[in-house]
Every structure is written in C-alpha cells, then in structure tokens.
Design a protein around this motif. Structure first.
Motif, PDB file in Angstrom:
ATOM      1  N   GLY A  49       0.820  -1.212   0.000  1.00 27.04           N
ATOM      2  CA  GLY A  49       0.000   0.000   0.000  1.00 27.04           C
ATOM      3  C   GLY A  49       0.852   1.258   0.000  1.00 27.04           C
ATOM      4  N   LEU A  50       1.902   1.258   0.811  1.00 26.52           N
ATOM      5  CA  LEU A  50       2.802   2.422   0.843  1.00 26.52           C
ATOM      6  C   LEU A  50       3.495   2.617  -0.499  1.00 26.52           C
ATOM      7  CD1 LEU A  50       4.364   1.859   4.384  1.00 26.52           C
ATOM      8  CD2 LEU A  50       2.794   3.705   3.729  1.00 26.52           C
ATOM      9  N   VAL A  51       3.946   1.529  -1.098  1.00 19.68           N
ATOM     10  CA  VAL A  51       4.599   1.609  -2.412  1.00 19.68           C
ATOM     11  C   VAL A  51       3.613   2.105  -3.465  1.00 19.68           C
ATOM     12  CG1 VAL A  51       5.636   0.231  -4.273  1.00 19.68           C
ATOM     13  CG2 VAL A  51       6.370  -0.116  -1.904  1.00 19.68           C
ATOM     14  N   THR A  52       2.404   1.574  -3.443  1.00 15.92           N
ATOM     15  CA  THR A  52       1.383   2.011  -4.402  1.00 15.92           C
ATOM     16  C   THR A  52       1.062   3.487  -4.207  1.00 15.92           C
ATOM     17  OG1 THR A  52       0.452  -0.215  -4.475  1.00 15.92           O
ATOM     18  CG2 THR A  52      -0.965   1.585  -5.235  1.00 15.92           C
ATOM     19  N   GLY A  53       0.913   3.898  -2.957  1.00 13.83           N
ATOM     20  CA  GLY A  53       0.673   5.310  -2.676  1.00 13.83           C
ATOM     21  C   GLY A  53       1.818   6.185  -3.150  1.00 13.83           C
ATOM     22  N   ALA A  54       3.032   5.717  -2.925  1.00 13.77           N
ATOM     23  CA  ALA A  54       4.204   6.487  -3.377  1.00 13.77           C
ATOM     24  C   ALA A  54       4.248   6.580  -4.893  1.00 13.77           C
ATOM     25  CB  ALA A  54       5.484   5.842  -2.840  1.00 13.77           C
ATOM     26  N   ARG A  55       3.825   5.533  -5.560  1.00 13.12           N
ATOM     27  CA  ARG A  55       3.769   5.550  -7.030  1.00 13.12           C
ATOM     28  C   ARG A  55       2.674   6.505  -7.513  1.00 13.12           C
ATOM     29  NH1 ARG A  55       5.559   5.738 -11.568  1.00 13.12           N
ATOM     30  NH2 ARG A  55       4.806   4.436 -13.244  1.00 13.12           N
ATOM     31  N   LEU A  56       1.516   6.465  -6.858  1.00 14.01           N
ATOM     32  CA  LEU A  56       0.381   7.299  -7.264  1.00 14.01           C
ATOM     33  C   LEU A  56       0.556   8.769  -6.922  1.00 14.01           C
ATOM     34  CD1 LEU A  56      -2.603   5.029  -6.116  1.00 14.01           C
ATOM     35  CD2 LEU A  56      -1.932   5.540  -8.477  1.00 14.01           C
ATOM     36  N   ALA A 103     -10.400 -15.280   6.909  1.00 17.54           N
ATOM     37  CA  ALA A 103     -11.209 -14.060   6.817  1.00 17.54           C
ATOM     38  C   ALA A 103     -10.489 -12.888   7.470  1.00 17.54           C
ATOM     39  CB  ALA A 103     -12.576 -14.274   7.462  1.00 17.54           C
ATOM     40  N   GLY A 104      -9.908 -13.141   8.626  1.00 18.51           N
ATOM     41  CA  GLY A 104      -9.176 -12.078   9.314  1.00 18.51           C
ATOM     42  C   GLY A 104      -7.996 -11.580   8.500  1.00 18.51           C
ATOM     43  N   THR A 105      -7.265 -12.516   7.903  1.00 12.60           N
ATOM     44  CA  THR A 105      -6.125 -12.140   7.064  1.00 12.60           C
ATOM     45  C   THR A 105      -6.582 -11.327   5.863  1.00 12.60           C
ATOM     46  OG1 THR A 105      -4.794 -14.039   7.757  1.00 12.60           O
ATOM     47  CG2 THR A 105      -4.243 -13.041   5.643  1.00 12.60           C
ATOM     48  N   LEU A 106      -7.632 -11.783   5.191  1.00  6.68           N
ATOM     49  CA  LEU A 106      -8.127 -11.074   4.008  1.00  6.68           C
ATOM     50  C   LEU A 106      -8.571  -9.656   4.347  1.00  6.68           C
ATOM     51  CD1 LEU A 106      -8.892 -11.014   1.032  1.00  6.68           C
ATOM     52  CD2 LEU A 106     -11.102 -11.985   1.667  1.00  6.68           C
ATOM     53  N   VAL A 107      -9.408  -9.522   5.354  1.00  2.48           N
ATOM     54  CA  VAL A 107      -9.923  -8.201   5.731  1.00  2.48           C
ATOM     55  C   VAL A 107      -8.784  -7.291   6.200  1.00  2.48           C
ATOM     56  CG1 VAL A 107     -11.380  -6.983   7.404  1.00  2.48           C
ATOM     57  CG2 VAL A 107     -12.248  -9.001   6.233  1.00  2.48           C
ATOM     58  N   ALA A 108      -7.919  -7.808   7.061  1.00  2.00           N
ATOM     59  CA  ALA A 108      -6.819  -6.993   7.590  1.00  2.00           C
ATOM     60  C   ALA A 108      -5.849  -6.581   6.489  1.00  2.00           C
ATOM     61  CB  ALA A 108      -6.086  -7.750   8.698  1.00  2.00           C
ATOM     62  N   CYS A 109      -5.576  -7.472   5.543  1.00  2.00           N
ATOM     63  CA  CYS A 109      -4.632  -7.145   4.473  1.00  2.00           C
ATOM     64  C   CYS A 109      -5.197  -6.109   3.506  1.00  2.00           C
ATOM     65  CB  CYS A 109      -4.196  -8.409   3.740  1.00  2.00           C
ATOM     66  SG  CYS A 109      -3.082  -9.434   4.730  1.00  2.00           S
ATOM     67  N   VAL A 110      -6.475  -6.227   3.176  1.00  2.00           N
ATOM     68  CA  VAL A 110      -7.102  -5.203   2.323  1.00  2.00           C
ATOM     69  C   VAL A 110      -7.078  -3.854   3.041  1.00  2.00           C
ATOM     70  CG1 VAL A 110      -9.278  -4.463   1.275  1.00  2.00           C
ATOM     71  CG2 VAL A 110      -8.506  -6.824   1.000  1.00  2.00           C
ATOM     72  N   ALA A 111      -7.392  -3.862   4.332  1.00  2.00           N
ATOM     73  CA  ALA A 111      -7.349  -2.616   5.109  1.00  2.00           C
ATOM     74  C   ALA A 111      -5.928  -2.056   5.174  1.00  2.00           C
ATOM     75  CB  ALA A 111      -7.892  -2.854   6.519  1.00  2.00           C
ATOM     76  N   ALA A 112      -4.928  -2.932   5.287  1.00  2.00           N
ATOM     77  CA  ALA A 112      -3.536  -2.465   5.357  1.00  2.00           C
ATOM     78  C   ALA A 112      -3.097  -1.814   4.049  1.00  2.00           C
ATOM     79  CB  ALA A 112      -2.612  -3.634   5.715  1.00  2.00           C
ATOM     80  N   VAL A 113      -3.501  -2.385   2.921  1.00  2.00           N
ATOM     81  CA  VAL A 113      -3.180  -1.769   1.622  1.00  2.00           C
ATOM     82  C   VAL A 113      -3.834  -0.393   1.527  1.00  2.00           C
ATOM     83  CG1 VAL A 113      -3.528  -1.920  -0.879  1.00  2.00           C
ATOM     84  CG2 VAL A 113      -2.783  -3.932   0.389  1.00  2.00           C
ATOM     85  N   ALA A 114      -5.107  -0.317   1.871  1.00  2.00           N
ATOM     86  CA  ALA A 114      -5.825   0.959   1.819  1.00  2.00           C
ATOM     87  C   ALA A 114      -5.176   1.979   2.752  1.00  2.00           C
ATOM     88  CB  ALA A 114      -7.294   0.758   2.186  1.00  2.00           C
ATOM     89  N   GLY A 116      -2.013   2.072   3.754  1.00  2.00           N
ATOM     90  CA  GLY A 116      -0.738   2.500   3.172  1.00  2.00           C
ATOM     91  C   GLY A 116      -0.910   3.538   2.081  1.00  2.00           C
ATOM     92  N   ILE A 117      -1.867   3.308   1.187  1.00  2.00           N
ATOM     93  CA  ILE A 117      -2.131   4.272   0.111  1.00  2.00           C
ATOM     94  C   ILE A 117      -2.599   5.605   0.700  1.00  2.00           C
ATOM     95  CG2 ILE A 117      -3.642   4.785  -1.858  1.00  2.00           C
ATOM     96  CD1 ILE A 117      -3.596   1.729  -2.462  1.00  2.00           C
ATOM     97  N   ALA A 118      -3.512   5.535   1.668  1.00  2.00           N
ATOM     98  CA  ALA A 118      -4.051   6.761   2.277  1.00  2.00           C
ATOM     99  C   ALA A 118      -2.979   7.543   3.020  1.00  2.00           C
ATOM    100  CB  ALA A 118      -5.192   6.410   3.227  1.00  2.00           C
ATOM    101  N   VAL A 119      -2.098   6.860   3.730  1.00  2.00           N
ATOM    102  CA  VAL A 119      -1.034   7.544   4.480  1.00  2.00           C
ATOM    103  C   VAL A 119      -0.134   8.319   3.535  1.00  2.00           C
ATOM    104  CG1 VAL A 119       1.099   7.143   5.797  1.00  2.00           C
ATOM    105  CG2 VAL A 119      -1.033   6.060   6.513  1.00  2.00           C
ATOM    106  N   VAL A 120       0.275   7.688   2.456  1.00  2.00           N
ATOM    107  CA  VAL A 120       1.134   8.397   1.499  1.00  2.00           C
ATOM    108  C   VAL A 120       0.367   9.550   0.861  1.00  2.00           C
ATOM    109  CG1 VAL A 120       2.483   8.224  -0.628  1.00  2.00           C
ATOM    110  CG2 VAL A 120       2.597   6.398   1.068  1.00  2.00           C
ATOM    111  N   GLY A 121      -0.901   9.333   0.541  1.00  2.00           N
ATOM    112  CA  GLY A 121      -1.707  10.419  -0.024  1.00  2.00           C
ATOM    113  C   GLY A 121      -1.825  11.589   0.926  1.00  2.00           C
ATOM    114  N   LEU A 122      -2.018  11.322   2.208  1.00  2.00           N
ATOM    115  CA  LEU A 122      -2.093  12.394   3.209  1.00  2.00           C
ATOM    116  C   LEU A 122      -0.761  13.132   3.327  1.00  2.00           C
ATOM    117  CD1 LEU A 122      -4.189  10.672   5.995  1.00  2.00           C
ATOM    118  CD2 LEU A 122      -4.867  12.658   4.669  1.00  2.00           C
TER     119      LEU A 122
END
Length: 128
Positions: A49-56, A103-114, A116-122
């Motif tokens: 997520g951080l890498v994607t945010g940094a790219r975007l 389920a926990g891994t899936l939900v937590a990982c999607v949230a972690a990507v989001a 990471g992207i949001a932190v870099v955007g902020l």
C-alpha cells in the motif's frame, strides 16, 4: 533480462525476510492460529500500500515500485501458506479458527493496503 533478475533478487530478499519474521513471531508467540504468516501478510500488504501510494502520489519510479512490490513483497507475502495453514486447521477440527484465520487475514490485508495508500496520499497532500 536485467529487470527480471533484479525482481528475482528482490524476491529472494523478501523470502528470506519472510522466513525470519515468521520464525521470530512463532518463537515468541505460541498460538493455534498461524500468527507468523498473518504478521507477514499484514506487514507486506501495508508495504505494498505504501509503495502504491508512493507511485500514485509521490512519483516513485515504476522500476522502484516493481522491485519493491513485485520483487520484495512478492517474495515476502504468502497467500498460499495462509491457505495451507487454514486447511491444516480445518483438518484437525479447528474449522472456526481456519475461517477466522483466512477471513481475518483477508480483511486486515485489504485494510492495510488501503491504509498505506491513504497515508502516502495524506503525507503528499493529495488526500484530505
């Protein structure tokens, strides 16, 4: 060919990091759940997520994103191990824990990507 070799090398570093993190978590915490794999996938998702945010938002070059996300994180994260561990839990009668792990891994990982992207955007001033 050079790009593929660099991605392979970064993937090897990621796999070694996964081995170390998983082993460290397992040595410190005994659990029925596969905590080591969960920690690896969660931290890897945050990094992607951080890498994607940094790219975007921050102009991270495509080559750097490729090495970090596809290379390092590709070797570091492991959905296949998470699924095998869930099947093993189910096989020994721990079906609830198997479902919770996946389920926990899936939900937590999607949230972690989001996240990471949001932190870099902020930080870059693109998201308010």
């Amino acid at each position: 060919m050079t790009g593929a070799l660099l991605v392979a090398l970064a993937g090897g570093v990621g796999a070694a990091a996964r081995f170390w993190v998983d082993g460290t978590v397992r040595a410190r915490r005994r659990s029925v759940l596969p905590l080591g794999t969960m920690v690896v996938n969660l931290t890897g998702s945050l990094l992607i997520g951080l890498v994607t945010g940094a790219r975007l938002y921050a102009g991270l070059p495509a080559t750097a994103a490729l090495l970090l996300a596809t290379g390092f994180c590709g070797g570091y994260t492991t959905f296949s191990a998470a699924t095998v561990e869930a099947v093993r839990l189910a096989q020994v009668g721990e079906r609830g824990r198997a479902v919770a792990s996946l389920a926990g891994t899936l939900v937590a990982c999607v949230a972690a990507v989001a996240l990471g992207i949001a932190v870099v955007g902020l930080v870059a001033g693109w998201v308010r």
